[in-house]
Design a protein around this motif. Structure first.
Motif, PDB file in Angstrom:
ATOM      1  N   GLY A   1      71.744   8.457  59.356  1.00 29.53           N
ATOM      2  CA  GLY A   1      71.865   7.132  58.284  1.00 29.53           C
ATOM      3  C   GLY A   1      72.306   5.787  59.197  1.00 29.53           C
ATOM      4  O   GLY A   1      72.330   4.839  58.336  1.00 29.53           O
ATOM      5  N   ALA A   2      72.628   6.018  60.287  1.00 31.83           N
ATOM      6  CA  ALA A   2      72.749   4.374  61.128  1.00 31.83           C
ATOM      7  C   ALA A   2      71.217   3.909  60.347  1.00 31.83           C
ATOM      8  O   ALA A   2      71.240   2.412  61.129  1.00 31.83           O
ATOM      9  N   GLY A   3      70.028   5.147  60.455  1.00 28.83           N
ATOM     10  CA  GLY A   3      68.589   3.159  60.347  1.00 28.83           C
ATOM     11  C   GLY A   3      67.719   3.666  61.510  1.00 28.83           C
ATOM     12  O   GLY A   3      66.884   2.668  61.652  1.00 28.83           O
ATOM     13  N   LYS A   4      67.669   4.940  62.054  1.00 29.54           N
ATOM     14  CA  LYS A   4      66.845   5.169  63.206  1.00 29.54           C
ATOM     15  C   LYS A   4      65.741   5.586  62.787  1.00 29.54           C
ATOM     16  O   LYS A   4      64.700   4.878  63.023  1.00 29.54           O
ATOM     17  N   THR A   5      65.512   5.867  61.213  1.00 22.22           N
ATOM     18  CA  THR A   5      63.815   6.498  61.161  1.00 22.22           C
ATOM     19  C   THR A   5      62.613   5.461  60.343  1.00 22.22           C
ATOM     20  O   THR A   5      62.295   4.324  61.099  1.00 22.22           O
ATOM     21  N   THR A   6      64.595   4.053  59.438  1.00 23.72           N
ATOM     22  CA  THR A   6      63.578   3.385  59.687  1.00 23.72           C
ATOM     23  C   THR A   6      63.078   1.955  60.896  1.00 23.72           C
ATOM     24  O   THR A   6      61.946   1.779  60.308  1.00 23.72           O
TER      25      THR A   6
ATOM     26  N   LYS B   1      59.953   0.339  61.496  1.00 18.88           N
ATOM     27  CA  LYS B   1      59.646  -1.277  61.777  1.00 18.88           C
ATOM     28  C   LYS B   1      59.013  -1.020  63.001  1.00 18.88           C
ATOM     29  O   LYS B   1      57.954  -2.116  63.742  1.00 18.88           O
TER      30      LYS B   1
ATOM     31  N   GLN C   1      60.412  12.482  56.753  1.00 22.12           N
ATOM     32  CA  GLN C   1      60.698  11.120  56.407  1.00 22.12           C
ATOM     33  C   GLN C   1      60.131  10.476  57.494  1.00 22.12           C
ATOM     34  O   GLN C   1      59.534   8.925  57.537  1.00 22.12           O
TER      35      GLN C   1
ATOM     36  N   LYS D   1      71.251  -3.569  59.175  1.00 23.34           N
ATOM     37  CA  LYS D   1      72.087  -3.293  58.020  1.00 23.34           C
ATOM     38  C   LYS D   1      72.808  -4.809  58.505  1.00 23.34           C
ATOM     39  O   LYS D   1      73.569  -4.929  57.554  1.00 23.34           O
TER      40      LYS D   1
ATOM     41  N   ASP E   1      71.774  -7.584  57.405  1.00 24.10           N
ATOM     42  CA  ASP E   1      71.689  -8.256  56.094  1.00 24.10           C
ATOM     43  C   ASP E   1      73.230  -7.629  54.808  1.00 24.10           C
ATOM     44  O   ASP E   1      73.794  -8.828  54.508  1.00 24.10           O
TER      45      ASP E   1
ATOM     46  N   GLY F   1      68.543  -5.351  62.209  1.00 27.69           N
ATOM     47  CA  GLY F   1      67.589  -5.126  61.181  1.00 27.69           C
ATOM     48  C   GLY F   1      67.771  -5.988  60.098  1.00 27.69           C
ATOM     49  O   GLY F   1      69.536  -6.058  60.020  1.00 27.69           O
TER      50      GLY F   1
ATOM     51  N   GLY G   1      67.297  -5.899  56.507  1.00 23.97           N
ATOM     52  CA  GLY G   1      66.851  -5.224  55.483  1.00 23.97           C
ATOM     53  C   GLY G   1      66.450  -3.918  55.526  1.00 23.97           C
ATOM     54  O   GLY G   1      66.010  -3.047  56.183  1.00 23.97           O
ATOM     55  N   GLU G   2      65.385  -3.688  54.312  1.00 24.67           N
ATOM     56  CA  GLU G   2      64.960  -2.097  54.025  1.00 24.67           C
ATOM     57  C   GLU G   2      63.458  -2.484  54.103  1.00 24.67           C
ATOM     58  O   GLU G   2      62.942  -0.869  54.547  1.00 24.67           O
TER      59      GLU G   2
HETATM   60  P1  GDP Z   1      68.868   7.572  59.838  1.00 23.56           P
HETATM   61  O1  GDP Z   1      69.580   8.505  58.814  1.00 23.56           O
HETATM   62  O2  GDP Z   1      69.176   7.333  61.410  1.00 23.56           O
HETATM   63  O3  GDP Z   1      67.186   7.364  60.450  1.00 23.56           O
HETATM   64  O4  GDP Z   1      68.652   6.231  58.589  1.00 23.56           O
HETATM   65  P2  GDP Z   1      67.139   5.969  58.013  1.00 23.56           P
HETATM   66  O5  GDP Z   1      66.274   5.243  58.603  1.00 23.56           O
HETATM   67  O6  GDP Z   1      66.930   6.991  57.084  1.00 23.56           O
HETATM   68  O7  GDP Z   1      68.246   4.987  56.907  1.00 23.56           O
HETATM   69  C1  GDP Z   1      69.740   4.916  56.307  1.00 23.56           C
HETATM   70  C2  GDP Z   1      69.583   4.236  54.822  1.00 23.56           C
HETATM   71  O8  GDP Z   1      69.484   2.586  55.534  1.00 23.56           O
HETATM   72  C3  GDP Z   1      68.496   3.745  54.635  1.00 23.56           C
HETATM   73  O9  GDP Z   1      68.301   3.944  52.541  1.00 23.56           O
HETATM   74  C4  GDP Z   1      67.446   2.855  54.787  1.00 23.56           C
HETATM   75  O10 GDP Z   1      66.594   2.270  53.821  1.00 23.56           O
HETATM   76  C5  GDP Z   1      68.808   2.284  55.227  1.00 23.56           C
HETATM   77  N1  GDP Z   1      68.187   0.990  56.109  1.00 23.56           N
HETATM   78  C6  GDP Z   1      67.766   0.750  57.538  1.00 23.56           C
HETATM   79  N2  GDP Z   1      68.373  -0.385  57.759  1.00 23.56           N
HETATM   80  C7  GDP Z   1      68.060  -1.359  57.125  1.00 23.56           C
HETATM   81  C8  GDP Z   1      68.839  -2.911  57.375  1.00 23.56           C
HETATM   82  O11 GDP Z   1      68.478  -3.292  58.219  1.00 23.56           O
HETATM   83  N3  GDP Z   1      69.611  -3.355  56.362  1.00 23.56           N
HETATM   84  C9  GDP Z   1      69.234  -2.581  54.951  1.00 23.56           C
HETATM   85  N4  GDP Z   1      69.790  -3.150  54.030  1.00 23.56           N
HETATM   86  N5  GDP Z   1      69.102  -1.137  54.801  1.00 23.56           N
HETATM   87  C10 GDP Z   1      68.834  -0.874  56.418  1.00 23.56           C
END
Ligand code: GDP
Length: 302
Positions: A111-116, A120, A147, A255, A257, A280, A282-283
């Motif tokens: 949930g931290a945003g690792k995959t995203t 990027k 994912q 996040k 933003d 990061g 944004g999404e």
């Molecule tokens: P993972 O479980 O760590 O791999 O997390 P995900 O990459 O699936 O990201 C979890 C949620 O955070 C998703 O809904 C992403 O779109 C959101 N997210 C990731 N990075 C950012 C960011 O920099 N800004 C915002 N607003 N959302 C982000």
């Protein structure tokens, strides 16, 4: 400009608190310092940094005789800059390799945003003309592999897929072989973020690192910890826990933003001594920026 826009939550929160402070105090006194401390602590700057800052400001005010709060803003930015830079060790830039792939290990809780972030980064490297490979090493979380495959498609880069429940080290081994044979420039390795079981995670990461190092001595060249800025002090203690399971060379703060408390960057620098390398904002696939402390400070405080 765009950057200011995307950090507008933190920016407007801190700037309006500063504006308020300046309009209410004609001269800096003890009460001013206390309110300044509250503002910065509310913004997640972290108690240690805040205390160091205000101690230095008090001395500066005594020494220079400056008493107008407006004149102090520049001093605050400069001092925060120094405190951050003195706290962190290691390169602020990615340790990019030449003539062999740069191997980057990505860690962080779900949930931290690792995959995203991997998506990027893949996009950024690709747009620099680099040949990029993803290694889907999070075999633990259901759906993580699919994912990541979606992000590989979006960024138009190759991926080595693991099997859910399989051995992540096997994925890394396959990825290293593919990197060797395919002349890749960058390999981005996803891992499972099971902080709940620290011993398992530590062993798993140690094994992954060994496999990678065997193929490319000295690799991974970066171990980036992904931290969600909106989790504030929790994110910080989480990050601290990760430093106990693997050596971390940089933090990606996601996040930014989405939080009004952007000061967490400074807390991470001060408390952990690890440079924030990316933020990061944004999404979208383009919403990732290399972190520059000076841009960040002027974005927040000026
Ligand atoms: P993972 O479980 O760590 O791999 O997390 P995900 O990459 O699936 O990201 C979890 C949620 O955070 C998703 O809904 C992403 O779109 C959101 N997210 C990731 N990075 C950012 C960011 O920099 N800004 C915002 N607003 N959302 C982000």
């Amino acid at each position: 400009q765009d950057y200011h826009q995307k950090m507008s939550k933190s920016r407007s929160g801190i700037l309006s608190a500063f504006g308020d402070l300046m309009s209410r105090f004609q001269t800096v006194d003890e009460e001013y310092f206390e309110e300044l401390e509250d503002i910065l602590i509310m913004a997640d700057v972290g108690v240690t940094t805040v205390t160091e800052l205000t101690d230095e400001l008090r001395r500066e005010v005594q020494r220079s005789g400056v008493s107008d709060p407006r004149a102090l803003n520049e001093v605050i930015v400069n001092k925060l800059y120094d405190i951050y830079n003195e706290s962190i060790s290691g390169s602020r830039e990615l340790n990019m390799q030449h003539g062999q792939p740069t191997v980057i290990l990505m860690i962080g809780v779900n949930g931290a945003g690792k995959t995203t972030t991997i998506g990027k980064l893949a996009e950024q490297f690709k747009s620099q003309g680099k040949k990029v490979l993803l290694a889907a090493g999070d075999t633990f979380r259901a759906g993580a592999i699919d994912q990541l495959a979606v992000w590989a498609q979006r960024a138009n880069v190759d991926i080595v897929l693991g099997t859910e429940g399989g051995d992540p080290s096997a994925v890394m081994f396959d990825a290293m072989q593919k990197a060797k044979n395919g002349n890749y420039d960058v390999v981005l390795c996803d891992t499972a973020g099971r902080l709940q079981n620290k011993t398992n995670l530590m062993n798993e990461l140690a094994k992954i690192r060994r496999i990678i190092d065997r193929e490319y001595p000295g690799a991974p060249h970066e171990t980036l910890l992904v931290v969600d800025a909106t989790t504030g002090q929790n994110g910080l203690s989480q990050a601290r826990a990760f430093t106990e399971v693997a050596p971390i060379s940089g933090v990606v703060l996601t996040k930014l933003d989405g939080t009004a408390k952007g000061g967490i960057v400074l807390a991470i620098g001060k408390e952990l001594g690890i440079p924030v390398k990316y933020i990061g904002l944004g999404e979208k696939i383009t919403d990732l920026e290399p972190f520059r402390i000076e841009n960040y400070l002027y974005g927040l405080f000026a």
